[in-house]
Design an enzyme around this catalytic site. Structure first.
Site, PDB file in Angstrom:
ATOM      1  N   LYS A 115       0.791  -1.012  -0.022  1.00  0.00           N
ATOM      2  CA  LYS A 115      -0.078   0.011  -0.078  1.00  0.00           C
ATOM      3  C   LYS A 115       0.870   1.320  -0.015  1.00  0.00           C
ATOM      4  CE  LYS A 115      -4.443  -1.879   1.526  1.00  0.00           C
ATOM      5  NZ  LYS A 115      -5.500  -1.839   2.579  1.00  0.00           N
ATOM      6  N   LYS A 201      -5.370  -9.592  -6.634  1.00  0.00           N
ATOM      7  CA  LYS A 201      -6.678 -10.150  -5.558  1.00  0.00           C
ATOM      8  C   LYS A 201      -7.718  -9.145  -5.905  1.00  0.00           C
ATOM      9  CE  LYS A 201      -6.423  -8.112  -1.611  1.00  0.00           C
ATOM     10  NZ  LYS A 201      -6.147  -7.672  -0.373  1.00  0.00           N
ATOM     11  N   LYS A 204     -11.797  -4.278  -2.857  1.00  0.00           N
ATOM     12  CA  LYS A 204     -12.609  -3.109  -2.708  1.00  0.00           C
ATOM     13  C   LYS A 204     -11.928  -1.906  -3.644  1.00  0.00           C
ATOM     14  CE  LYS A 204     -14.247  -4.274   1.920  1.00  0.00           C
ATOM     15  NZ  LYS A 204     -13.232  -4.258   2.763  1.00  0.00           N
TER      16      LYS A 204
HETATM   17  P1  TYM Z   1     -10.827  -6.372   4.483  1.00  0.00           P
HETATM   18  O1  TYM Z   1     -11.968  -5.522   4.836  1.00  0.00           O
HETATM   19  O2  TYM Z   1      -9.802  -5.929   3.507  1.00  0.00           O
HETATM   20  O3  TYM Z   1     -11.316  -7.809   4.198  1.00  0.00           O
HETATM   21  C1  TYM Z   1     -12.221  -8.426   4.832  1.00  0.00           C
HETATM   22  C2  TYM Z   1     -12.064  -9.879   4.961  1.00  0.00           C
HETATM   23  O4  TYM Z   1     -12.251 -10.425   3.480  1.00  0.00           O
HETATM   24  C3  TYM Z   1     -11.046 -11.197   3.190  1.00  0.00           C
HETATM   25  N1  TYM Z   1     -10.703 -10.886   1.646  1.00  0.00           N
HETATM   26  C4  TYM Z   1     -10.706 -11.809   0.930  1.00  0.00           C
HETATM   27  N2  TYM Z   1     -10.590 -13.142   0.757  1.00  0.00           N
HETATM   28  C5  TYM Z   1     -10.355 -13.758  -0.294  1.00  0.00           C
HETATM   29  N3  TYM Z   1     -10.176 -13.250  -1.505  1.00  0.00           N
HETATM   30  C6  TYM Z   1     -10.123 -11.839  -1.661  1.00  0.00           C
HETATM   31  N4  TYM Z   1      -9.821 -11.444  -2.596  1.00  0.00           N
HETATM   32  C7  TYM Z   1     -10.389 -11.233  -0.218  1.00  0.00           C
HETATM   33  N5  TYM Z   1     -10.496  -9.887  -0.231  1.00  0.00           N
HETATM   34  C8  TYM Z   1     -10.652  -9.668   1.018  1.00  0.00           C
HETATM   35  C9  TYM Z   1      -9.899 -10.736   4.110  1.00  0.00           C
HETATM   36  O5  TYM Z   1      -9.004 -11.525   4.308  1.00  0.00           O
HETATM   37  C10 TYM Z   1     -10.568 -10.399   5.373  1.00  0.00           C
HETATM   38  O6  TYM Z   1     -10.850 -11.502   6.165  1.00  0.00           O
HETATM   39  N6  TYM Z   1      -7.341  -5.871   8.038  1.00  0.00           N
HETATM   40  C11 TYM Z   1      -8.718  -6.426   7.926  1.00  0.00           C
HETATM   41  C12 TYM Z   1      -9.850  -6.074   8.844  1.00  0.00           C
HETATM   42  C13 TYM Z   1      -9.593  -6.557  10.266  1.00  0.00           C
HETATM   43  C14 TYM Z   1      -9.495  -7.778  10.978  1.00  0.00           C
HETATM   44  C15 TYM Z   1      -8.969  -7.670  12.344  1.00  0.00           C
HETATM   45  C16 TYM Z   1      -9.608  -8.975  10.339  1.00  0.00           C
HETATM   46  C17 TYM Z   1      -9.161  -5.672  11.080  1.00  0.00           C
HETATM   47  N7  TYM Z   1      -9.014  -6.241  12.415  1.00  0.00           N
HETATM   48  C18 TYM Z   1      -9.071  -8.606  13.205  1.00  0.00           C
HETATM   49  C19 TYM Z   1      -9.422 -10.037  11.330  1.00  0.00           C
HETATM   50  C20 TYM Z   1      -9.367  -9.806  12.734  1.00  0.00           C
HETATM   51  C21 TYM Z   1      -9.079  -6.035   6.518  1.00  0.00           C
HETATM   52  O7  TYM Z   1      -8.700  -4.991   6.019  1.00  0.00           O
HETATM   53  O8  TYM Z   1      -9.848  -6.909   6.015  1.00  0.00           O
END
Ligand code: TYM
Length: 339
Positions: A115, A201, A204
């Protein structure tokens, strides 16, 4: 069994979020409920501050994300569903853990490197310390299972390192404070790729809406996106080996397998030899049928601001209560005096 996971309320949730994480929120919520454990799912709105954002959009997206999660089967009577901003213990514990996390550990995070790119100096401090907040999120509730996609694995390893170092530095060996969390990653859908580029990947933040299926896309849009998905001219192979070096084909077959609960081998046994002209409509149909009930429920819920806010307020009250013992113990272990 303590299930904890978060999702950022930035943009519309997509198929990668659904198959990589949300499906398992629901599965583990039910398992935890049956086993007398707890499930905490939160909107990581504090994490959203790590990137430039529009405050009004964040508010709107937060409510829409609650509606989406409930529409996908996250049940507020079984899951403690809330947003971080209403539970100050997340930010407090992050600060306490900042003393334990090492600069070198954060510097190695691939998400930070990706990023920030070449412009590290211009990034927010929040983007750099983001994984420490993520560690606080799970350690606060003594998480055992953390359902996430593959991209979050490294952040959870960091959470384990922080927990371990804190336990070593500030707790006696027979009474460690923090439980080491385990990531729970779906084998078939660990990493759903962009429909426009099988090496990127699904995300969003991709500028092209055609790169992802949003959970709220209508059937026509879903069909159009699947038909326009990038592929190669070869027919599908009959065996998994034939998908090597065919990133786009592999992704579409993987999505089909994850949606139908079949193995990749079974999908290829059924569809091997077919061209994409036949396979894409079949995939589109499965997608539309999966999303239909989610869409219908989302439409019912999305405008009831009061009901959505009430879900978050109730979840936050429960989360504050559950997190308090660990937060207090962390202050105490560090020798901080509080009246
Ligand atoms: P975020 O909001 O980017 O994504 C939410 C969840 O979706 C999964 N994910 C995917 N899985 C498979 N293929 C993809 N293309 C894909 N894109 C997203 C992510 O792995 C995630 O599980 N940092 C985290 C949010 C967070 C979090 C936490 C997660 C904050 N605190 C504590 C677990 C535990 C995030 O930005 O996810």
């Amino acid at each position: 069994m303590r299930v904890v996971s978060g999702i950022q309320p930035t943009g519309k949730p997509h198929l990668g979020n659904y198959l990589g994480a949300i499906v398992n929120y629901v599965k583990l919520q039910d398992e935890a409920h049956a086993a007398g454990g707890e499930c905490f799912i939160f909107l990581a709105d504090l994490h959203a501050l790590s990137q430039p954002h529009d405050p009004a959009e964040l508010t709107k997206n937060t409510r829409e994300m609650v509606a989406t999660l409930v529409a996908c089967g996250v049940d507020p009577s079984k899951t403690i569903l809330f947003n971080q901003a209403q539970v100050p213990a997340h930010a407090e514990l992050q600060w306490l853990l900042n003393g334990t996390a090492r600069m070198g550990w954060l510097n190695r995070m691939t998400q930070w490197k990706d990023k920030a790119g070449k412009n590290r100096e211009g990034q927010s401090v929040a983007l750099f310390t983001y994984p420490v907040l993520q560690a606080a999120d799970v350690l606060l509730y003594q998480a055992t299972h953390v359902p996430v996609g593959e991209d979050q694995k490294q952040h959870l390893e960091l959470a384990r390192d922080i927990a371990q170092k804190f336990n070593n530095d500030f707790c006696s060996e027979d009474a460690p404070l923090f439980t080491l969390p385990e990531p729970y990653i779906p084998p078939a859908a660990a990493r759903i790729m962009s429909l426009r580029d099988g090496t990127a990947k699904m995300s969003k933040s991709d500028p092209s809406d055609m790169s992802r299926i949003s959970l709220t896309d209508d059937p026509d849009t879903v069909m159009k996106k699947v038909k326009k998905a990038k592929t190669d001219p070869e027919p599908l192979p009959s065996e998994e080996k034939g998908l090597e070096d065919r990133a786009e084909a592999k992704n579409l077959v993987g999505i089909y397998a994850a949606l139908t609960g079949k193995s990749t081998a079974d999908v290829l046994a059924e569809h091997g030899g077919q061209g994409f002209g036949a396979f894409k409509p079949a995939l589109g149909e499965v997608l539309v049928e999966t999303l239909r009930p989610i869409n219908a429920r989302f439409m019912e819920l999305k405008d009831d601001q009061e009901a959505l806010d009430a879900i978050l307020a109730r979840g936050a009250a429960q989360a504050r209560e559950h997190g308090l013992p660990t937060l207090n113990a962390a202050y105490k272990a560090l020798g901080l005096v509080r009246g």
